[in-house]
Write a protein that holds these residues in place. Structure first.
Motif, PDB file in Angstrom:
ATOM      1  N   GLU A  83       0.868  -1.184   0.000  1.00  0.00           N
ATOM      2  CA  GLU A  83       0.000   0.000   0.000  1.00  0.00           C
ATOM      3  C   GLU A  83       0.894   1.220   0.000  1.00  0.00           C
ATOM      4  OE1 GLU A  83      -2.434  -1.084   3.302  1.00  0.00           O
ATOM      5  OE2 GLU A  83      -3.530  -2.510   2.038  1.00  0.00           O
ATOM      6  N   ASN A  84       1.574   1.439   1.129  1.00  0.00           N
ATOM      7  CA  ASN A  84       2.613   2.477   1.132  1.00  0.00           C
ATOM      8  C   ASN A  84       3.667   2.204   2.200  1.00  0.00           C
ATOM      9  OD1 ASN A  84       1.217   3.018   3.379  1.00  0.00           O
ATOM     10  ND2 ASN A  84       0.628   5.097   2.841  1.00  0.00           N
ATOM     11  N   GLN A  85       3.861   0.908   2.510  1.00  0.00           N
ATOM     12  CA  GLN A  85       4.850   0.562   3.536  1.00  0.00           C
ATOM     13  C   GLN A  85       6.274   0.786   2.994  1.00  0.00           C
ATOM     14  OE1 GLN A  85       2.633  -1.410   1.972  1.00  0.00           O
ATOM     15  NE2 GLN A  85       1.994  -3.126   3.219  1.00  0.00           N
ATOM     16  N   LYS A  86       7.152   1.215   3.887  1.00  0.00           N
ATOM     17  CA  LYS A  86       8.560   1.341   3.506  1.00  0.00           C
ATOM     18  C   LYS A  86       9.134  -0.054   3.289  1.00  0.00           C
ATOM     19  CE  LYS A  86       9.297   5.409   6.157  1.00  0.00           C
ATOM     20  NZ  LYS A  86       9.564   6.480   6.604  1.00  0.00           N
ATOM     21  N   ILE A 110      13.037   9.138  -6.508  1.00  0.00           N
ATOM     22  CA  ILE A 110      12.473  10.308  -5.836  1.00  0.00           C
ATOM     23  C   ILE A 110      13.214  10.506  -4.517  1.00  0.00           C
ATOM     24  CG2 ILE A 110      10.369  11.398  -4.936  1.00  0.00           C
ATOM     25  CD1 ILE A 110       8.806   9.248  -6.622  1.00  0.00           C
ATOM     26  N   GLU A 111      13.731  11.710  -4.337  1.00  0.00           N
ATOM     27  CA  GLU A 111      14.518  12.020  -3.146  1.00  0.00           C
ATOM     28  C   GLU A 111      14.415  13.515  -2.908  1.00  0.00           C
ATOM     29  OE1 GLU A 111      18.628  11.058  -3.740  1.00  0.00           O
ATOM     30  OE2 GLU A 111      18.982  10.721  -1.605  1.00  0.00           O
ATOM     31  N   ASN A 112      14.148  13.903  -1.679  1.00  0.00           N
ATOM     32  CA  ASN A 112      14.061  15.341  -1.337  1.00  0.00           C
ATOM     33  C   ASN A 112      13.231  16.132  -2.347  1.00  0.00           C
ATOM     34  OD1 ASN A 112      15.803  14.923   0.769  1.00  0.00           O
ATOM     35  ND2 ASN A 112      17.625  15.365  -0.480  1.00  0.00           N
ATOM     36  N   ASN A 113      12.073  15.645  -2.681  1.00  0.00           N
ATOM     37  CA  ASN A 113      11.193  16.397  -3.597  1.00  0.00           C
ATOM     38  C   ASN A 113      11.666  16.525  -5.040  1.00  0.00           C
ATOM     39  OD1 ASN A 113       9.217  16.724  -1.855  1.00  0.00           O
ATOM     40  ND2 ASN A 113       9.506  18.932  -1.502  1.00  0.00           N
ATOM     41  N   THR A 114      12.780  15.866  -5.376  1.00  0.00           N
ATOM     42  CA  THR A 114      13.133  15.873  -6.797  1.00  0.00           C
ATOM     43  C   THR A 114      12.820  14.494  -7.374  1.00  0.00           C
ATOM     44  OG1 THR A 114      15.375  15.162  -6.410  1.00  0.00           O
ATOM     45  CG2 THR A 114      15.016  17.541  -6.534  1.00  0.00           C
ATOM     46  N   LEU A 146       3.539   7.973  -4.221  1.00  0.00           N
ATOM     47  CA  LEU A 146       2.554   7.086  -4.864  1.00  0.00           C
ATOM     48  C   LEU A 146       1.883   7.754  -6.054  1.00  0.00           C
ATOM     49  CD1 LEU A 146       0.699   5.151  -2.009  1.00  0.00           C
ATOM     50  CD2 LEU A 146       2.315   4.255  -3.707  1.00  0.00           C
ATOM     51  N   GLU A 147       1.626   9.056  -5.943  1.00  0.00           N
ATOM     52  CA  GLU A 147       1.023   9.766  -7.082  1.00  0.00           C
ATOM     53  C   GLU A 147       1.947   9.735  -8.295  1.00  0.00           C
ATOM     54  OE1 GLU A 147      -1.202  13.692  -6.299  1.00  0.00           O
ATOM     55  OE2 GLU A 147      -0.203  13.204  -4.417  1.00  0.00           O
ATOM     56  N   VAL A 148       3.246   9.909  -8.032  1.00  0.00           N
ATOM     57  CA  VAL A 148       4.213   9.894  -9.141  1.00  0.00           C
ATOM     58  C   VAL A 148       4.237   8.507  -9.786  1.00  0.00           C
ATOM     59  CG1 VAL A 148       6.637  10.200  -9.771  1.00  0.00           C
ATOM     60  CG2 VAL A 148       5.630  11.650  -8.007  1.00  0.00           C
ATOM     61  N   ILE A 149       4.268   7.478  -8.944  1.00  0.00           N
ATOM     62  CA  ILE A 149       4.324   6.103  -9.468  1.00  0.00           C
ATOM     63  C   ILE A 149       3.065   5.799 -10.274  1.00  0.00           C
ATOM     64  CG2 ILE A 149       4.352   3.661  -8.792  1.00  0.00           C
ATOM     65  CD1 ILE A 149       5.916   4.601  -6.253  1.00  0.00           C
ATOM     66  N   ASN A 150       1.914   6.183  -9.728  1.00  0.00           N
ATOM     67  CA  ASN A 150       0.657   5.911 -10.437  1.00  0.00           C
ATOM     68  C   ASN A 150       0.573   6.669 -11.756  1.00  0.00           C
ATOM     69  OD1 ASN A 150      -0.211   4.111  -8.534  1.00  0.00           O
ATOM     70  ND2 ASN A 150      -1.299   5.656  -7.333  1.00  0.00           N
ATOM     71  N   ALA A 151       1.177   7.846 -11.793  1.00  0.00           N
ATOM     72  CA  ALA A 151       1.161   8.615 -13.046  1.00  0.00           C
ATOM     73  C   ALA A 151       2.065   7.950 -14.086  1.00  0.00           C
ATOM     74  CB  ALA A 151       1.629  10.038 -12.785  1.00  0.00           C
ATOM     75  N   LEU A 152       3.133   7.327 -13.633  1.00  0.00           N
ATOM     76  CA  LEU A 152       4.113   6.786 -14.589  1.00  0.00           C
ATOM     77  C   LEU A 152       3.809   5.356 -15.035  1.00  0.00           C
ATOM     78  CD1 LEU A 152       7.464   8.088 -13.087  1.00  0.00           C
ATOM     79  CD2 LEU A 152       6.470   8.733 -15.283  1.00  0.00           C
ATOM     80  N   GLU A 196      13.268  -0.021  -4.196  1.00  0.00           N
ATOM     81  CA  GLU A 196      13.150   0.539  -2.852  1.00  0.00           C
ATOM     82  C   GLU A 196      12.050   1.589  -2.804  1.00  0.00           C
ATOM     83  OE1 GLU A 196      17.972   0.288  -1.900  1.00  0.00           O
ATOM     84  OE2 GLU A 196      17.086   2.183  -2.568  1.00  0.00           O
ATOM     85  N   PHE A 197      11.183   1.455  -1.801  1.00  0.00           N
ATOM     86  CA  PHE A 197      10.152   2.476  -1.588  1.00  0.00           C
ATOM     87  C   PHE A 197      10.400   3.117  -0.223  1.00  0.00           C
ATOM     88  CE2 PHE A 197       5.999   4.010  -0.156  1.00  0.00           C
ATOM     89  CZ  PHE A 197       5.670   4.828  -1.231  1.00  0.00           C
TER      90      PHE A 197
END
Ligand SMILES: C=C(O[C@@H]1C=C(C(=O)O)C=C[C@H]1O)C(=O)O
Length: 344
Positions: free
Chosen positions: A42-45, A166-170, A245-251, A286-287
């Protein structure tokens, strides 16, 4: 290597694990789950293993796992009994028909691009440790993994394609498409340039409203094992409150592995490929581990069972595709995996 011994004992105990090395790094990472639970992502690390479409997306949560790292040090030269796959005439005819079918839908204007794939079964027991050692050594620029869950199976691959970092908002991704066998003098035809541009445009349209501004590099040639691809680097700073998750779902799935427009292309391949891609063309990695999400598209991969290993390969179809050339492209892509397999 110690981590590979641990892989073997975890496998014998039928417990989930993944070992992986990132592109251009000689560090082997290992994540060993300490129970056999199938954790749905779901969104677990943790380490995510997501399907192309509609299968269980699995995560090995960091909270339930032991994490190790070891420098890759493979002194022993393996001498693989290389496995030749026999050219299969029926497979050729049915894949070429599938491609012609795809091209005719494009000509009718149903979609612009579709990525069509097939599987190749190797009926021979495989030594997965020796095979993975070969893969680690042979493809240093790829993301190289061996993944196992007793309720899902074992997968191995060396993928050249990043889905998202994705790291530090980039955020960073790539538009990868167009394939040739590697040679010193590569030149790209119109068909491949258009094909890769379609992927770039697609990623741009999917991510534009998630980022403050998008940087897209000129396309350049990227070597991947025995092949080369055309690639553009894409990066941007995420807007505030945009989640990973939004980025992943968009891609996912990009038009490098599915097509465009997404839904019609996906419906076509789901109906016409006549097999289940399972985790091929899904994504993994890695998430939110150490504040970083680092995911790759599951390509140049195989599924290893007791007596059969299945290699998954596909290629992008556009209006200019020729069925016989596309079949040869899948044969060439299969060699990436075939050439590292070691029989038991
Ligand atoms: C679909 C695959 O590869 C994708 C398709 C490519 C193409 O059509 O040229 C190139 C790289 C990948 O984005 C595969 O390897 O199975």
């Amino acid at each position: 290597m110690k981590l590979l011994d641990k892989v073997l004992s975890h496998f014998q105990n039928q417990l989930p694990f993944v070992v992986y090395a990132k592109p251009n790094e000689e560090i082997l990472h290992g994540i060993f789950q300490n129970n056999a639970t199938l954790n749905v992502f779901e969104n677990q690390k943790g380490f995510v293993f997501a399907s192309f479409y509609n299968e269980t997306n699995v995560v090995f949560p960091i909270s339930d796992s032991e994490v190790f790292q070891e420098e890759i040090n493979l002194e022993i030269e393996e001498n693989p009994i290389q496995i030749e796959s026999k050219s299969d005439e029926n497979a050729r005819v049915s894949f070429e028909n599938l491609v012609r079918n795809g091209v005719s839908e494009i000509e009718k204007g149903i979609f612009e691009k579709v990525v069509l794939s097939r599987k190749i079964d190797i009926s021979q027991p495989i030594d997965f440790i020796k095979s993975y050692q070969n893969l680690l050594k042979k493809y240093p620029t790829a993301f190289r993994y061996l993944w196992f869950h007793p309720k899902v199976g074992m997968w191995m691959g060396a993928t050249p394609e990043q889905l998202a970092k994705i790291e530090n908002n980039t955020f960073e991704t790539v538009a990868l498409a167009g394939t040739q066998v590697y040679s010193e003098t590569v030149s790209w035809q119109e068909k491949e340039i258009v094909e890769q541009q379609l992927v770039t445009d697609y990623i741009k349209s999917r991510t534009e409203n998630l980022v403050e501004s998008l940087q897209i590099s000129e396309s350049y040639t990227q070597k991947a094992g025995n092949l080369v691809h055309l690639k553009s680097d894409i990066s941007g700073k995420l807007k505030q409150n945009v989640s990973e998750l939004e980025v992943i779902n968009a891609l996912h799935p990009t038009s490098a592995v599915c097509g465009m427009p997404l839904k019609v292309a996906r419906n076509f391949l789901l109906e016409n490929e006549k097999y289940n891609r399972k985790y091929y063309a899904g994504f993994l990695g890695e998430f939110q581990m150490q504040e970083q999400t680092n995911l790759f598209v599951n390509l140049r991969c195989c599924e290893i069972e007791n007596t059969i290993t299945t290699i998954y390969v596909g290629c992008g179809i556009t209006k200019d595709s020729q069925a016989n050339k596309e079949f040869i492209e899948t044969e060439n892509k299969a060699k990436t995996v075939l050439s590292i397999l070691v029989a038991k």
